[in-house]
Design an enzyme around this catalytic site. Sequence first.
Site, PDB file in Angstrom:
ATOM      1  N   GLY A 122       2.113  -2.649  -4.570  1.00 40.92           N
ATOM      2  CA  GLY A 122       3.447  -3.015  -4.591  1.00 40.92           C
ATOM      3  C   GLY A 122       3.755  -4.383  -4.425  1.00 40.92           C
ATOM      4  N   GLY A 123       5.203  -4.933  -4.011  1.00 43.58           N
ATOM      5  CA  GLY A 123       5.400  -6.480  -4.102  1.00 43.58           C
ATOM      6  C   GLY A 123       4.735  -7.230  -3.134  1.00 43.58           C
ATOM      7  N   PHE A 124       4.321  -6.464  -1.952  1.00 45.01           N
ATOM      8  CA  PHE A 124       3.716  -6.998  -0.924  1.00 45.01           C
ATOM      9  C   PHE A 124       2.190  -7.175  -1.037  1.00 45.01           C
ATOM     10  CE2 PHE A 124       2.875  -6.851   3.922  1.00 45.01           C
ATOM     11  CZ  PHE A 124       2.958  -8.084   4.097  1.00 45.01           C
ATOM     12  N   GLY A 125       1.382  -6.501  -1.689  1.00 45.14           N
ATOM     13  CA  GLY A 125       0.164  -6.572  -2.063  1.00 45.14           C
ATOM     14  C   GLY A 125      -0.531  -5.386  -2.486  1.00 45.14           C
ATOM     15  N   LYS A 160      -5.837  -4.405   2.771  1.00 44.14           N
ATOM     16  CA  LYS A 160      -4.458  -4.852   2.048  1.00 44.14           C
ATOM     17  C   LYS A 160      -4.705  -6.219   1.852  1.00 44.14           C
ATOM     18  CE  LYS A 160       0.430  -4.233   1.702  1.00 44.14           C
ATOM     19  NZ  LYS A 160       1.466  -3.174   2.140  1.00 44.14           N
ATOM     20  N   ASP A 207       9.835  -1.865   7.909  1.00 44.40           N
ATOM     21  CA  ASP A 207       9.484  -1.148   6.744  1.00 44.40           C
ATOM     22  C   ASP A 207       9.415   0.523   6.570  1.00 44.40           C
ATOM     23  OD1 ASP A 207       9.604  -1.422   3.577  1.00 44.40           O
ATOM     24  OD2 ASP A 207       7.547  -1.961   3.478  1.00 44.40           O
ATOM     25  N   VAL A 222      -3.637  -2.408  -1.836  1.00 48.13           N
ATOM     26  CA  VAL A 222      -4.609  -1.796  -0.798  1.00 48.13           C
ATOM     27  C   VAL A 222      -5.672  -1.185  -1.407  1.00 48.13           C
ATOM     28  CG1 VAL A 222      -4.431  -0.541   1.079  1.00 48.13           C
ATOM     29  CG2 VAL A 222      -2.450  -1.401   0.281  1.00 48.13           C
ATOM     30  N   LEU A 225      -6.091   2.032  -3.918  1.00 52.45           N
ATOM     31  CA  LEU A 225      -5.122   2.993  -3.238  1.00 52.45           C
ATOM     32  C   LEU A 225      -3.693   2.872  -3.508  1.00 52.45           C
ATOM     33  CD1 LEU A 225      -6.768   3.237   0.351  1.00 52.45           C
ATOM     34  CD2 LEU A 225      -6.987   4.973  -1.375  1.00 52.45           C
ATOM     35  N   GLY A 226      -3.241   1.730  -3.710  1.00 54.61           N
ATOM     36  CA  GLY A 226      -1.932   1.569  -3.950  1.00 54.61           C
ATOM     37  C   GLY A 226      -1.611   0.158  -4.227  1.00 54.61           C
TER      38      GLY A 226
END
Length: 660
Positions: A348-351, A368, A464, A353, A345-346
Amino acid sequence: MFSRLLVTLSFFLVKVIAAHEDLSFTYNGFSSANLSLDGVAEFTPNGLLRLTDIDTQRKGHAFYSNPVTFKNSMNTAAAIFSFSTTFVFAIRSEYPTLSGHGIAFVISPTRGLPGASPNHYLGLFNENNNGNENNHVVAVELDTIKSIDQFDDINNNHVGIDINGLKSEKVYTAGYYNDKNGEFKNLTLVSGKSMKVWVEYDGKKKQMNVTLAPSNIGKPRTPLLSLTRDLSSVVNNTMYVGFSASTGSVPTSHYILAQELVLSQLPKLPRMGDKKDRSLILTVGLTLICVIIISLAISGIIYLIKRKRKFEELVEDWEVDYGPQRYKYKDLYIATKGFRDQQLLGAGGFGRVYKGILPTSNIEIAVKRVSQDSEQGMREFVSEIVCMRRLRHRNLVPLLGYCRRKGELILVYDYMSNGSLDKYLFDQPKTTLNWSQRLRIIKGVASGLLYLHEEWEQVVIHRDVKASNVLLDREFNGRLGDFGLSRLCDHGRDPKTTHVVGTRGYLAPELTRTGKATARTDVFAFGAFLLEVACGRRPTEIGRPSMEDMILVDHVYSCWKKGAVFAASDPNLGSDFVAEEVELVMKLGLMCSQAEPSVRPSMRQVVRYLEGDIPLPNLMSLRLCSGGLTFASAEGFDDVAMSYPSSLDQTVPYASSSVA
């Protein structure tokens, strides 16, 4: 469990009808038959003809010694006579899921088919002459191997009519049509049961029919295969008829029995072979079986170890009390189809999903995967995540639970079908939201933040807040999600945070000085969010091609100072909006974006402003200045994690940009 691979053919009857004569030959056992053998073919004492023994990579042929006349003339274009043959075969496999390479009834210009190869060539052709029209070979194959690349086989259990090559002219799955209801019934060639084959060619109609059935029933009225083809150019004046069989990697024995005039008179199939067979089984077969069993046992142990490691989780004593809030990694792995990219689904720097469906309940979830560089503080982090699972508000994405495995934390959320808000705002969105929808989303997110800051048992600092972390449910209601960076503290206290996390453009200036997140830093981010929704632009647009550098809050402030605040609004709104509401949202965004934390409104005040319960104060009295609205530089803060939202982060739900 490993029975012997045995291919058995019985009842070989060929009848060629020439002008005014019948030519036929039948056998009541093959001990004295006029047959020509080659390869590893041999007779057995009890009247069986063994085409191949248990050696691998071998072939065997059995042809009637005398040629058969198929034409009255040497002319290649002359019509051939009608002919037919019937035989019964059975296949017994030592390995129930494996088989040999099949057998074939053959009409050939020569005996023995010199130069033919075993394996998938069935002892008929080789890689050089397969498909050559000069072969003058007609065959009916009973094939138990699927060879797609060379012969376009449909499966590993089929019957085919072959002319000059093993790419069948007609082919169909082994079986027969029931005369009573026309139902097709499958037959498994390697089942060990005897089956009968009829091969018939009508010289007048130029038609070949092949019929297959169990040996204990009569010939079905409907043939399995029917090919209309003039064989006069293929079949010579005289030809040889017989059988061919071959083995590959699996030990195989091919047998031919006597004519099936009376079934009880047929020679008996050997249960475990004759003395020679039993000797070979004891010396070779037993060794092979032992090797296979040991190999399977070792493979099974390795598989179990790998499977255990694959789904291994990290569970410590302090996590036991969390009970149902912890998910099994195996369940999440199955739910996301192994965390395939198609489920993504997506990122980014955090993980990253993934979308998933829980196998036990069929509930749609968003999973996630959060990478963790250190175990420091993991217990506190997980404890807070578990506490947040108790959050209940209509404008928050429910956090269902978590899982820990090999240095990563996996968070499980309720799935929001309409994705994230940012894809409806930026980069020429395919679908735009009208003002009424946007205002409802803004009020919903504000209500959710108020709940986190003041109305729950503890204070939750989200850290966030941004458009990409606002998810839309089926009715396009806004729900604040992604609590991976959130922190808890008691009312009246600040959370113990030492690192700056979040996304550039949403970070309050004081974060780069103190590293401490508070409810006021969430308000600052919410101010950027308000301007995003009203203006349809990101908080920062710096260094992007074909676009001037811009900080959104400065741009809106500049327009407000000029008395033209509407110049900053999203042009996609058109004219269908309430001007006062748009102005209220943009001014409130400026109020929340003030550099000094103490003069920012609380979320309770924000909700009251949005609902019209209290009037918005005059911005001129708040000492706003352009310098105070810009974002502080991160120089000198090595532990600050800031980045522009990635392109994926801008378009896909459940994405976050960075993490400390």
